[in-house]
Design a protein around this motif. Structure first.
Motif, PDB file in Angstrom:
ATOM      1  N   VAL A  34      44.535 -36.868  38.867  1.00  0.00           N
ATOM      2  CA  VAL A  34      43.643 -35.680  39.066  1.00  0.00           C
ATOM      3  C   VAL A  34      44.728 -34.780  38.084  1.00  0.00           C
ATOM      4  CG1 VAL A  34      42.962 -35.322  41.369  1.00  0.00           C
ATOM      5  CG2 VAL A  34      44.793 -34.457  40.893  1.00  0.00           C
ATOM      6  N   TRP A  35      43.639 -34.638  36.820  1.00  0.00           N
ATOM      7  CA  TRP A  35      44.534 -33.302  36.516  1.00  0.00           C
ATOM      8  C   TRP A  35      44.311 -32.247  36.657  1.00  0.00           C
ATOM      9  CZ3 TRP A  35      46.198 -33.861  31.655  1.00  0.00           C
ATOM     10  CH2 TRP A  35      46.645 -35.320  31.311  1.00  0.00           C
ATOM     11  N   VAL A  36      45.748 -30.954  37.343  1.00  0.00           N
ATOM     12  CA  VAL A  36      46.147 -30.037  37.853  1.00  0.00           C
ATOM     13  C   VAL A  36      46.083 -28.644  36.595  1.00  0.00           C
ATOM     14  CG1 VAL A  36      46.998 -29.254  38.916  1.00  0.00           C
ATOM     15  CG2 VAL A  36      46.595 -31.202  39.833  1.00  0.00           C
ATOM     16  N   GLY A  37      45.123 -27.737  36.705  1.00  0.00           N
ATOM     17  CA  GLY A  37      45.401 -26.707  36.093  1.00  0.00           C
ATOM     18  C   GLY A  37      46.007 -25.724  37.118  1.00  0.00           C
ATOM     19  N   TYR A  38      47.349 -25.221  36.063  1.00  0.00           N
ATOM     20  CA  TYR A  38      48.161 -24.115  37.292  1.00  0.00           C
ATOM     21  C   TYR A  38      48.753 -22.836  36.356  1.00  0.00           C
ATOM     22  CZ  TYR A  38      51.893 -26.786  35.887  1.00  0.00           C
ATOM     23  OH  TYR A  38      53.615 -27.209  34.809  1.00  0.00           O
ATOM     24  N   VAL A  39      49.001 -21.919  36.456  1.00  0.00           N
ATOM     25  CA  VAL A  39      50.415 -20.668  36.127  1.00  0.00           C
ATOM     26  C   VAL A  39      51.336 -20.473  36.704  1.00  0.00           C
ATOM     27  CG1 VAL A  39      50.243 -18.227  35.739  1.00  0.00           C
ATOM     28  CG2 VAL A  39      48.209 -19.372  36.166  1.00  0.00           C
ATOM     29  N   ASP A  40      52.772 -21.420  35.292  1.00  0.00           N
ATOM     30  CA  ASP A  40      53.499 -21.778  35.776  1.00  0.00           C
ATOM     31  C   ASP A  40      54.767 -20.350  35.937  1.00  0.00           C
ATOM     32  OD1 ASP A  40      54.450 -20.377  33.339  1.00  0.00           O
ATOM     33  OD2 ASP A  40      54.926 -22.765  32.100  1.00  0.00           O
ATOM     34  N   ALA A  41      55.994 -21.137  36.013  1.00  0.00           N
ATOM     35  CA  ALA A  41      56.535 -19.812  36.861  1.00  0.00           C
ATOM     36  C   ALA A  41      56.835 -19.126  35.828  1.00  0.00           C
ATOM     37  CB  ALA A  41      58.064 -20.260  36.923  1.00  0.00           C
ATOM     38  N   HIS A  42      56.738 -19.126  34.916  1.00  0.00           N
ATOM     39  CA  HIS A  42      56.948 -17.722  33.827  1.00  0.00           C
ATOM     40  C   HIS A  42      55.642 -17.342  32.745  1.00  0.00           C
ATOM     41  CE1 HIS A  42      60.563 -18.949  32.747  1.00  0.00           C
ATOM     42  NE2 HIS A  42      60.010 -20.294  32.055  1.00  0.00           N
ATOM     43  N   GLY A  43      53.895 -17.589  33.878  1.00  0.00           N
ATOM     44  CA  GLY A  43      53.033 -16.728  33.587  1.00  0.00           C
ATOM     45  C   GLY A  43      52.380 -17.268  32.667  1.00  0.00           C
ATOM     46  N   ALA A  44      52.585 -18.755  31.851  1.00  0.00           N
ATOM     47  CA  ALA A  44      52.110 -19.123  30.429  1.00  0.00           C
ATOM     48  C   ALA A  44      50.968 -20.213  31.590  1.00  0.00           C
ATOM     49  CB  ALA A  44      52.783 -19.732  29.962  1.00  0.00           C
ATOM     50  N   ASN A  45      50.250 -20.810  31.163  1.00  0.00           N
ATOM     51  CA  ASN A  45      48.172 -20.988  31.680  1.00  0.00           C
ATOM     52  C   ASN A  45      49.709 -23.030  31.104  1.00  0.00           C
ATOM     53  OD1 ASN A  45      46.626 -19.943  32.372  1.00  0.00           O
ATOM     54  ND2 ASN A  45      46.593 -19.381  30.572  1.00  0.00           N
ATOM     55  N   ALA A  46      49.398 -23.789  31.989  1.00  0.00           N
ATOM     56  CA  ALA A  46      49.276 -25.073  31.975  1.00  0.00           C
ATOM     57  C   ALA A  46      48.658 -26.074  32.510  1.00  0.00           C
ATOM     58  CB  ALA A  46      51.562 -25.751  32.383  1.00  0.00           C
ATOM     59  N   SER A  47      48.820 -27.656  32.472  1.00  0.00           N
ATOM     60  CA  SER A  47      48.171 -28.682  33.649  1.00  0.00           C
ATOM     61  C   SER A  47      49.077 -30.483  33.382  1.00  0.00           C
ATOM     62  CB  SER A  47      46.912 -28.630  31.858  1.00  0.00           C
ATOM     63  OG  SER A  47      46.923 -29.225  31.171  1.00  0.00           O
ATOM     64  N   ARG A  48      48.382 -30.781  34.241  1.00  0.00           N
ATOM     65  CA  ARG A  48      49.603 -31.750  33.849  1.00  0.00           C
ATOM     66  C   ARG A  48      49.452 -33.327  34.683  1.00  0.00           C
ATOM     67  NH1 ARG A  48      55.178 -32.921  34.397  1.00  0.00           N
ATOM     68  NH2 ARG A  48      55.459 -30.147  34.527  1.00  0.00           N
ATOM     69  N   LEU A  49      49.236 -34.370  34.268  1.00  0.00           N
ATOM     70  CA  LEU A  49      48.261 -35.700  35.308  1.00  0.00           C
ATOM     71  C   LEU A  49      49.563 -36.159  36.305  1.00  0.00           C
ATOM     72  CD1 LEU A  49      46.177 -37.407  35.209  1.00  0.00           C
ATOM     73  CD2 LEU A  49      47.841 -38.825  33.610  1.00  0.00           C
ATOM     74  N   VAL A  50      48.885 -35.929  37.902  1.00  0.00           N
ATOM     75  CA  VAL A  50      49.526 -36.069  38.856  1.00  0.00           C
ATOM     76  C   VAL A  50      49.114 -36.640  39.597  1.00  0.00           C
ATOM     77  CG1 VAL A  50      51.076 -33.956  38.644  1.00  0.00           C
ATOM     78  CG2 VAL A  50      49.320 -33.891  39.780  1.00  0.00           C
ATOM     79  N   ARG A  51      49.744 -37.516  41.339  1.00  0.00           N
ATOM     80  CA  ARG A  51      48.939 -38.137  42.150  1.00  0.00           C
ATOM     81  C   ARG A  51      49.844 -37.471  42.754  1.00  0.00           C
ATOM     82  NH1 ARG A  51      47.346 -43.510  42.194  1.00  0.00           N
ATOM     83  NH2 ARG A  51      48.836 -43.358  40.504  1.00  0.00           N
TER      84      ARG A  51
END
Length: 794
Positions: A743-760
């Motif tokens: 799945v593609w996961v959109g999240y807010v990282d520890a620095h407050g920036a928006n990011a996304s990652r392809l994970v299982r």
């Protein structure tokens, strides 16, 4: 252009990207999140200007050549074209030197691309002068600006007519053209003299304003046919005419001046201890106190200002509130500093001088509001002084040892090394050179051997010791290379004196700390130099007796320390002072005065100088006064008596005089030049490069993410509310855990920036999602409240 430039940075190997960050350290403050941010930051006006400020004159001349040889579209040029233009005139630089200059521009990412299609970042044109290589603007552009109807363009477009017009120019008009052809191509003519009027009439100059004219680029190139389009190039720094002198003579001269600087600093601080100087309302030391201190130290006021500023930066001078006023006094660290070896004392002063952001040479002048500039005042703050001092010493260190250039020669070399930085700052560098001579950093105009060591303090090669375990760092201060190098040139400390018949004490060299402390107590300092002179007086001997010495102790001290026979006059003086010392005893009654000598008590009672004390006889050997014992003792001593205070038991109270000290101050440490690379070690650079590469990978992953994930991560593409997106994300993640799907996961990282990652996804529970990244084979943990969206990989 930004996209193309960013792509060029992406293709750089890690070593080259790390070298770029080392050469342009402002790019990593803060560390860029990815290469796109790095490329944007590298093209800002401030960053490009700072980078250009570090380039030498020849590199800037070749940069003008790159700008001048670009295609008509203004985008690309070639290394061959620049080499041909720079090396065409007779006596031009070697092609290899031109290639090296282009390499320096490439290493700083001001120029990029292959040799046959070199590109400059657009900001270079914005930051640099519009007059390329000192040439004016093209004729067509000048015609448009001056609205001359194309007359200049027509003239330069007809080579035969242009040459005939040049040949017909009067000599004074031709001299004007030759001067403008050398650059800059603009001039000012308020009254439109006859030569300028003739040139304007024949369209060889263009009036760009009522009082300014400009030479067209095509005409400038024609007039430079012998020197070449770029004019006279400067591939090498200017030579120094003076031959190198013996290094030993420069070191000896510098060491002597270093001794004088330390001694004069001590004299100034001792004079401040004896008579503290008030702090002005706006801060700083007044003109009259400065004059008094300079006279007490036997030096001029400019040198006194320099040494006081250096002492303040070294933490040896401070401010103290005494009642209703604030005064300058030696700081608490002064006593410790004074007890250290001479070379170590100088090292403290020199290090503080190199780091202090102040310009003592402004003392005595006036600011832009016509207010006086006083020493130690906030108005003397100049942030550029540390860089100017380091630049001067570095330029001297680059010359052969023992070379003593004149101030003008040194400024010419500095102007070649960084012409943009020296613009308008020549006086700062002149003053830095003068200060170095006064402090003994230079000797007879040449940089001393220990002066070279001073440049290394805090500025060693970071890659040689990335963990900070260099052996020198573990050495005590008195054994550092700088102190050791200077100590070898100074006369060894002496532990003896020469007592003269006139009660003067000569110290034939720098006294060791124990001897200096003894002499300060038993004698008064009269003069310094290679041999210090003290004088023994009755007052100085009483001072020693008050501190606890006995008469026998003073005899033994002079017998032990003197290499000459102790004069009889000194022996008698010690006996006389010791015999009368303590003859009167003062105590608290509100105070009393007693003595076994009834005649001495009667003399004190009858002494008119003591009438203000209102003494009265309490017994044949006791007098009392309504004033305190401290005032009683002071008045008796001023009247020539030698009383000793005693406590309630009748025991004598012997005290060493206490010295008032200001609050302790921390000494300034040498700071790196803000325009130079800080101490970036190779491991740290590689770590920063790796972090940028990871950010680039995350950015690529975010660009590949589905639209709904990108929308939840900050893109305005979704009409779902945050609550709806989060609920749908949890449903997608639960299904992915069951199916073991990506799945593609959109999240807010520890620095407050928006990011996304392809994970299982692996598990979902306890407020966390645990998922595996197949690409990096790592397990990631996401807090569920930070997840903004999720979408199947397909």
């Amino acid at each position: 252009m930004t996209t193309e430039y960013a792509e060029h940075l992406r293709t750089l190997p890690d070593d080259d990207l790390g070298a770029l960050l080392r050469l342009r350290p402002d790019l990593i403050t803060p560390v860029p999140t990815d290469v796109t941010v790095l490329a944007a930051r590298a093209q800002t006006r401030v960053s490009v200007a700072r980078t250009l400020d570090t380039l030498d004159r020849f590199t800037l001349e070749i940069l003008d050549g790159l700008r001048l040889t670009r295609d008509p579209d203004g985008h690309t040029t070639s290394l061959a074209a620049v080499v041909a233009m720079a090396c065409a005139p007779a006596g031009g630089p070697e092609p290899a030197r031109v290639a090296e200059a282009v390499g320096r521009l490439r290493a700083r990412a001001l120029v990029y691309g292959p040799d046959d299609a070199l590109r400059l970042i657009p900001t270079v044109d914005e930051v640099c002068s519009p007059y390329l290589a000192g040439l004016g603007r093209p004729a067509a552009e000048l015609d448009t600006a001056a609205e001359s109807g194309g007359a200049v363009t027509a003239l330069v477009g007809d080579p035969a007519k242009l040459r005939r017009t040049l040949l017909s120019a009067p000599p004074n008009a031709r001299a004007v053209l030759d001067r403008l052809a050398e650059g800059p191509p603009v001039g000012t003519s308020t009254n439109r003299s006859e030569p300028v009027a003739w040139l304007l009439e024949h369209h060889l100059l263009v009036a760009t304003a009522d009082d300014s004219v400009e030479l067209p680029r095509e005409l400038g190139l024609l007039l430079r046919r012998d020197a070449g389009p770029l004019g006279q190039l400067h591939p090498e720094p200017p030579e120094v005419a003076a031959p190198p002198r013996p290094v030993a003579s420069a070191d000896r001269a510098g060491a002597g001046q270093a001794m004088s600087a330390v001694r004069h600093t001590e004299d100034l601080l001792e004079a401040l201890h004896d008579e503290p100087a008030p702090v002005l309302r706006g801060g700083g030391l007044g003109v009259l106190p400065l004059r008094r201190l300079a006279r007490a130290a036997g030096i001029g006021e400019p040198l006194a200002a320099l040494l006081l500023e250096t002492a303040l930066a070294a933490g040896l001078l401070g401010e103290l509130e005494l009642g209703s006023e604030t005064v300058f006094l030696p700081a608490a660290g002064y006593d410790l500093w004074r007890g250290t070896p001479l070379a170590q004392r100088w090292a403290v002063l020199a290090g503080a001088w190199l780091a202090m952001p102040r310009q003592p040479g402004l003392t005595g002048g006036r600011d832009e509001k016509d207010r006086p500039l006083t020493v130690l005042s906030p108005q003397l703050e100049r942030a550029g002084m540390p860089a100017a001092r380091r630049a001067v010493l570095t330029a001297l260190a680059q010359l052969p040892p023992g070379t003593a250039p004149s101030a003008d020669e040194l400024l010419e070399r500095l102007r070649w090394q960084a012409p943009r930085r020296l613009r308008g700052r020549a006086e700062l560098h002149r003053e830095a050179l003068s200060e170095a001579a006064e402090l003994g950093v230079t000797g007879s105009g040449a940089l001393t051997g220990y002066g070279r060591r001073l440049l290394d303090v805090g500025h060693g090669d970071p890659d040689a010791d990335p963990l900070g375990l260099r052996p020198e760092a573990e050495l005590p201060p008195e054994q550092t290379p700088l102190v050791t190098a200077l100590a070898a040139l100074l006369p060894p400390p002496v532990d003896h004196v020469l007592v003269q018949a006139d009660l003067t004490v000569v110290v034939p060299g720098p006294p060791e700390s124990a001897l200096a402390a003894e002499l300060d107590l038993v004698a008064d300092h009269e003069s310094g130099g290679g041999a210090s002179v003290y004088r023994v007086t009755a007052a100085s001997l009483r001072r020693a007796l008050d501190a606890g010495y006995a008469g026998a102790d003073l005899h033994a001290l002079f017998q032990r320390r003197s290499r000459t026979a102790v004069p009889q006059a000194l022996t008698y003086l010690i006996d006389d002072v010791a015999r009368t010392h303590g003859g009167l005893r003062a105590g608290a009654a509100q105070a009393y005065l007693r003595s076994d000598d009834e005649g001495l008590v009667s003399a004190a009672l009858a002494d008119r100088r003591l009438s203000a004390l209102q003494l009265r006889r309490l017994a044949p050997t006791v007098l009392v006064t309504p004033f305190s014992s401290g005032r009683l003792v002071t008045a008796l001593r001023e009247a020539g008596y030698a009383p000793v205070p005693e406590d309630a038991t009748g025991a004598a109270v012997l005290t060493r005089p206490k010295s008032r000290r200001a609050a302790p101050r921390a000494a300034l440490e040498p700071q790196p030049d803000p325009l130079e690379a800080p101490g970036l070690t190779e491991p740290r650079l590689l770590g920063i490069v790796e972090e940028i590469r990871r950010g680039e990978a995350r950015a690529r992953a975010a660009r590949r993410a589905p639209a709904e994930v990108r929308a939840a991560a900050g893109h305005p593409m979704s009409s779902l509310t945050a609550v709806q997106a989060h609920s749908q994300a949890l449903a997608v993640l639960q299904q992915a855990v069951r199916d073991k799907a990506k799945v593609w996961v959109g999240y807010v990282d520890a620095h407050g920036a928006n990011a996304s990652r392809l994970v299982r996804p692996v598990s979902l529970g306890a407020g966390y999602l645990r998922a595996e990244d197949d690409r990096t084979q790592t397990l990631h943990t996401f807090a569920l409240h930070r997840i903004t969206a999720a979408a199947p990989a397909d």
